[in-house]
Design an enzyme around this catalytic site. Structure first.
Site, PDB file in Angstrom:
ATOM      1  CG  ASP A  58       7.895 -56.918  77.735  1.00  0.00           C
ATOM      2  OD1 ASP A  58       7.706 -57.834  76.915  1.00  0.00           O
ATOM      3  OD2 ASP A  58       7.027 -56.553  78.562  1.00  0.00           O
ATOM      4  CB  SER A 125      -9.534 -47.381  77.225  1.00  0.00           C
ATOM      5  OG  SER A 125     -10.626 -47.919  76.529  1.00  0.00           O
ATOM      6  CD  GLU A 127     -14.257 -51.487  76.143  1.00  0.00           C
ATOM      7  OE1 GLU A 127     -14.456 -52.395  76.950  1.00  0.00           O
ATOM      8  OE2 GLU A 127     -15.025 -51.226  75.206  1.00  0.00           O
ATOM      9  CE1 TYR A 164      -7.080 -52.475  76.726  1.00  0.00           C
ATOM     10  CE2 TYR A 164      -9.324 -51.630  76.850  1.00  0.00           C
ATOM     11  CZ  TYR A 164      -8.000 -51.468  76.471  1.00  0.00           C
ATOM     12  OH  TYR A 164      -7.607 -50.308  75.835  1.00  0.00           O
TER      13      TYR A 164
HETATM   14  P1  NAP Z   1      -2.294 -51.852  69.410  1.00  0.00           P
HETATM   15  O1  NAP Z   1      -2.275 -51.607  67.945  1.00  0.00           O
HETATM   16  O2  NAP Z   1      -2.832 -53.134  69.921  1.00  0.00           O
HETATM   17  O3  NAP Z   1      -0.786 -51.662  69.944  1.00  0.00           O
HETATM   18  C1  NAP Z   1      -0.398 -52.107  71.210  1.00  0.00           C
HETATM   19  C2  NAP Z   1       1.101 -51.971  71.305  1.00  0.00           C
HETATM   20  O4  NAP Z   1       1.520 -52.435  72.597  1.00  0.00           O
HETATM   21  C3  NAP Z   1       1.884 -52.798  70.273  1.00  0.00           C
HETATM   22  O5  NAP Z   1       2.990 -52.050  69.833  1.00  0.00           O
HETATM   23  C4  NAP Z   1       2.373 -53.983  71.099  1.00  0.00           C
HETATM   24  O6  NAP Z   1       3.531 -54.589  70.583  1.00  0.00           O
HETATM   25  C5  NAP Z   1       2.670 -53.272  72.408  1.00  0.00           C
HETATM   26  N1  NAP Z   1       2.829 -54.185  73.535  1.00  0.00           N
HETATM   27  C6  NAP Z   1       2.016 -55.177  73.942  1.00  0.00           C
HETATM   28  N2  NAP Z   1       2.525 -55.784  75.016  1.00  0.00           N
HETATM   29  C7  NAP Z   1       3.698 -55.144  75.310  1.00  0.00           C
HETATM   30  C8  NAP Z   1       4.691 -55.332  76.310  1.00  0.00           C
HETATM   31  N3  NAP Z   1       4.593 -56.283  77.250  1.00  0.00           N
HETATM   32  N4  NAP Z   1       5.761 -54.501  76.315  1.00  0.00           N
HETATM   33  C9  NAP Z   1       5.901 -53.535  75.356  1.00  0.00           C
HETATM   34  N5  NAP Z   1       4.994 -53.338  74.376  1.00  0.00           N
HETATM   35  C10 NAP Z   1       3.905 -54.135  74.363  1.00  0.00           C
HETATM   36  O7  NAP Z   1      -3.097 -50.699  70.156  1.00  0.00           O
HETATM   37  P2  NAP Z   1      -3.495 -49.219  69.630  1.00  0.00           P
HETATM   38  O8  NAP Z   1      -4.834 -49.305  69.002  1.00  0.00           O
HETATM   39  O9  NAP Z   1      -2.363 -48.627  68.932  1.00  0.00           O
HETATM   40  O10 NAP Z   1      -3.730 -48.474  71.008  1.00  0.00           O
HETATM   41  C11 NAP Z   1      -2.646 -47.843  71.698  1.00  0.00           C
HETATM   42  C12 NAP Z   1      -2.977 -47.753  73.175  1.00  0.00           C
HETATM   43  O11 NAP Z   1      -4.181 -46.998  73.356  1.00  0.00           O
HETATM   44  C13 NAP Z   1      -3.232 -49.091  73.854  1.00  0.00           C
HETATM   45  O12 NAP Z   1      -2.773 -48.978  75.180  1.00  0.00           O
HETATM   46  C14 NAP Z   1      -4.748 -49.228  73.850  1.00  0.00           C
HETATM   47  O13 NAP Z   1      -5.172 -50.054  74.900  1.00  0.00           O
HETATM   48  C15 NAP Z   1      -5.148 -47.775  74.059  1.00  0.00           C
HETATM   49  N6  NAP Z   1      -6.447 -47.382  73.498  1.00  0.00           N
HETATM   50  C16 NAP Z   1      -6.721 -47.651  72.188  1.00  0.00           C
HETATM   51  C17 NAP Z   1      -7.915 -47.213  71.651  1.00  0.00           C
HETATM   52  C18 NAP Z   1      -8.270 -47.493  70.207  1.00  0.00           C
HETATM   53  O14 NAP Z   1      -9.458 -47.381  69.866  1.00  0.00           O
HETATM   54  N7  NAP Z   1      -7.306 -47.792  69.353  1.00  0.00           N
HETATM   55  C19 NAP Z   1      -8.829 -46.490  72.445  1.00  0.00           C
HETATM   56  C20 NAP Z   1      -8.483 -46.215  73.774  1.00  0.00           C
HETATM   57  C21 NAP Z   1      -7.273 -46.654  74.285  1.00  0.00           C
HETATM   58  P3  NAP Z   1       3.473 -55.765  69.473  1.00  0.00           P
HETATM   59  O15 NAP Z   1       3.377 -55.055  68.139  1.00  0.00           O
HETATM   60  O16 NAP Z   1       4.735 -56.481  69.669  1.00  0.00           O
HETATM   61  O17 NAP Z   1       2.252 -56.591  69.757  1.00  0.00           O
HETATM   62  O1  G4F Z   2     -13.386 -53.496  67.647  1.00  0.00           O
HETATM   63  P1  G4F Z   2     -13.583 -53.980  69.026  1.00  0.00           P
HETATM   64  O2  G4F Z   2     -12.867 -55.218  69.430  1.00  0.00           O
HETATM   65  O3  G4F Z   2     -13.236 -52.755  69.980  1.00  0.00           O
HETATM   66  P2  G4F Z   2     -13.605 -52.448  71.519  1.00  0.00           P
HETATM   67  O4  G4F Z   2     -13.963 -53.682  72.249  1.00  0.00           O
HETATM   68  O5  G4F Z   2     -14.611 -51.348  71.519  1.00  0.00           O
HETATM   69  O6  G4F Z   2     -12.203 -51.941  72.074  1.00  0.00           O
HETATM   70  C1  G4F Z   2     -11.400 -51.002  71.349  1.00  0.00           C
HETATM   71  O7  G4F Z   2     -11.747 -49.701  71.758  1.00  0.00           O
HETATM   72  C2  G4F Z   2     -11.455 -49.403  73.134  1.00  0.00           C
HETATM   73  C3  G4F Z   2     -11.893 -47.953  73.386  1.00  0.00           C
HETATM   74  O8  G4F Z   2     -13.257 -47.922  73.665  1.00  0.00           O
HETATM   75  C4  G4F Z   2      -9.961 -49.581  73.361  1.00  0.00           C
HETATM   76  F1  G4F Z   2      -9.660 -49.266  74.648  1.00  0.00           F
HETATM   77  C5  G4F Z   2      -9.571 -51.017  73.063  1.00  0.00           C
HETATM   78  O9  G4F Z   2      -8.158 -51.152  73.212  1.00  0.00           O
HETATM   79  C6  G4F Z   2      -9.939 -51.330  71.615  1.00  0.00           C
HETATM   80  O10 G4F Z   2      -9.133 -50.547  70.775  1.00  0.00           O
HETATM   81  O11 G4F Z   2     -15.152 -54.227  69.289  1.00  0.00           O
HETATM   82  C7  G4F Z   2     -16.092 -53.204  69.056  1.00  0.00           C
HETATM   83  C8  G4F Z   2     -17.489 -53.805  69.224  1.00  0.00           C
HETATM   84  C9  G4F Z   2     -17.669 -54.588  70.522  1.00  0.00           C
HETATM   85  O12 G4F Z   2     -18.936 -54.294  71.052  1.00  0.00           O
HETATM   86  C10 G4F Z   2     -17.630 -56.055  70.098  1.00  0.00           C
HETATM   87  O13 G4F Z   2     -18.399 -56.927  70.928  1.00  0.00           O
HETATM   88  O14 G4F Z   2     -17.697 -54.751  68.177  1.00  0.00           O
HETATM   89  C11 G4F Z   2     -18.263 -55.927  68.720  1.00  0.00           C
HETATM   90  N1  G4F Z   2     -17.967 -57.041  67.809  1.00  0.00           N
HETATM   91  C12 G4F Z   2     -18.901 -57.760  67.121  1.00  0.00           C
HETATM   92  N2  G4F Z   2     -18.302 -58.710  66.413  1.00  0.00           N
HETATM   93  C13 G4F Z   2     -16.759 -57.544  67.526  1.00  0.00           C
HETATM   94  C14 G4F Z   2     -16.973 -58.617  66.630  1.00  0.00           C
HETATM   95  N3  G4F Z   2     -15.517 -57.183  67.929  1.00  0.00           N
HETATM   96  C15 G4F Z   2     -14.453 -57.892  67.431  1.00  0.00           C
HETATM   97  N4  G4F Z   2     -13.211 -57.537  67.791  1.00  0.00           N
HETATM   98  N5  G4F Z   2     -14.621 -58.944  66.571  1.00  0.00           N
HETATM   99  C16 G4F Z   2     -15.850 -59.337  66.132  1.00  0.00           C
HETATM  100  O15 G4F Z   2     -15.997 -60.291  65.373  1.00  0.00           O
END
Ligand code: NAP
Ligand code: G4F
Length: 350
Positions: A58, A125, A127, A164
């Site tokens: 973790d 990110s 974000e 976040y």
């Molecule tokens: P995700 O599917 O939510 O995966 C997050 C991972 O982190 C999961 O394996 C989760 O484990 C693990 N985790 C959470 N808490 C932990 C802890 N305390 N110790 C060890 N592991 C832990 O996210 P993702 O979409 O693959 O994204 C990967 C990374 O890129 C994240 O850091 C996210 O914030 C960042 N990011 C994502 C995006 C995107 O659009 N996907 C964009 C920019 C940045 P469990 O399976 O046990 O929950």
């Molecule tokens: O899919 P989302 O929750 O992604 P968000 O907030 O853009 O964040 C994701 O991308 C980030 C990179 O820019 C990562 F860092 C982060 O870890 C994650 O992977 O929401 C996308 C958009 C937002 O504007 C939200 O307000 O969709 C809007 N939305 C509208 N209805 C919703 C919903 N989002 C979620 N999750 N659920 C809804 O029902």
């Protein structure tokens, strides 16, 4: 043969990165949290592979990080672990901080203490930009044509809009600080939204693709299903496919010098655009008939517009997104239609 440790291996990106590194003959050590129910659904296809090792740990527990890194002596460490849901971070800000900010610092501190220091990747990110953008040609947000300016790149200011994003920005700055102060090979990838068939079910794209798949099967069976509850439909995101993005992570760690990179497609679409495109996949134009706006899903503060420019990654990493918006939506919907055909409808409407 290189050795890599992946924190966050059970997540979307962790699973694709494992696939990539194993295809490059790495030995992969994926770290998973103990959980009372199984959390390995995205990596079941890897569990019997010799070069793939699943280790309990973790990132909030520095002693376990210290032990693992010193035992394995990896070449590369990827920190993909986070409480990664922006909406959830408003309800659980302290947990988000402990995992998403402090967790990164914990790994950096361990690497700093090592003799043979592994290269480090931090999942930053888009974000972090919050409401900030850069602009060419004096275009304003109100007077915007699709896929024109504004944009975000490595020079754009940060102004996080959620717990976040604040935590991610702290981790981002820590990574830069440790690179500059202690000469660590540490890179941050400032990744814009990337989705996939393995995307978590509470992110908006997957929530929509699963709903559309369930609607498809319900219609085939002559049934109706409850409306899909969504929040803000006007937010714009730069959506790519996760498979492309893990390739960029790996390339960052293969360079001669460490640096930070924006990784994005350069195109932006609203949540409503995604909705429309997803319903098109099942030949339905009247998508708003199936949607209910739920005020509880509207965030206290929102990131209105993201469009990333990856010129630096294109030039130095020879990286470019290969999967566009329409392909992405179609892949997600088709996948969910195929996988939900096996089950009765099991939709998430909230
Ligand atoms: P995700 O599917 O939510 O995966 C997050 C991972 O982190 C999961 O394996 C989760 O484990 C693990 N985790 C959470 N808490 C932990 C802890 N305390 N110790 C060890 N592991 C832990 O996210 P993702 O979409 O693959 O994204 C990967 C990374 O890129 C994240 O850091 C996210 O914030 C960042 N990011 C994502 C995006 C995107 O659009 N996907 C964009 C920019 C940045 P469990 O399976 O046990 O929950
Ligand atoms: O899919 P989302 O929750 O992604 P968000 O907030 O853009 O964040 C994701 O991308 C980030 C990179 O820019 C990562 F860092 C982060 O870890 C994650 O992977 O929401 C996308 C958009 C937002 O504007 C939200 O307000 O969709 C809007 N939305 C509208 N209805 C919703 C919903 N989002 C979620 N999750 N659920 C809804 O029902």
């Amino acid at each position: 043969m290189k050795k890599a440790i992946i924190y966050g291996v059970t997540g979307q990106d962790g699973s694709y990165l494992s696939d990539l590194l194993l295809s490059k003959q790495y030995t992969v050590y994926g770290v998973t949290r103990r959980s009372s129910s199984d959390n390995t659904s995205r990596i079941t296809h890897l569990l019997n592979i010799n070069n793939f090792n699943l280790i309990q740990g973790d990132i909030t527990d520095t002693s376990s990080i210290y032990r693992l890194l010193n035992e394995v002596q990896p070449d590369e460490v990827y920190n993909l672990a986070a409480q990664s849901h922006v909406g959830t971070s408003f309800g659980q800000p302290q947990l988000t901080w402990c995992v998403t900010a402090q967790g990164c610092l914990n790994i950096l501190e361990v690497i700093r203490s090592m003799g043979n220091r592994p290269r480090f990747y931090q999942a930053s990110s888009s974000e972090m930009f919050g409401d900030q953008f850069s602009i060419r040609n004096n275009t304003s947000l109100n007077n915007l044509q699709s896929n024109q300016d504004p944009y975000q790149d490595e020079q754009t200011a940060f102004n996080p809009q959620s717990p976040y994003a604040i935590a991610k920005l702290a981790a981002h700055h820590a990574t830069t600080l440790y690179r500059n102060s202690y000469d660590l090979f540490a890179c941050s990838g400032i990744l814009f939204n990337h989705e996939s068939e393995r995307r978590g079910e509470r992110f908006v794209t997957r929530k929509i693709s699963r709903y559309v798949a369930n609607l498809y099967w319900a219609t085939q069976r002559g049934r109706s299903i409850p409306k899909l509850k969504l929040g803000n439909l006007s937010a714009k995101r730069d959506w790519g496919h996760a498979e492309d993005y893990v390739e960029a992570m790996w390339r960052m760690l293969q360079q001669d010098t460490p640096s930070d990179y924006v990784i994005a497609t350069g195109n932006t679409y609203s949540v409503e655009d995604y909705l429309k495109e997803a319903f098109k996949c099942i030949d339905t134009n009247e998508y708003m008939d199936y949607v209910e706006i739920d005020q509880s899903l509207i965030r206290p503060s929102e990131v209105p517009y993201l469009r990333g420019i990856s010129k630096k990654a294109e030039k130095r990493l020879n990286w470019k997104a290969s999967i566009g918006f329409k392909d992405l939506v179609s892949r997600m919907v088709q996948h969910d239609i195929q996988s939900s055909s096996k089950h009765e409808e099991n939709y998430t409407t909230t």
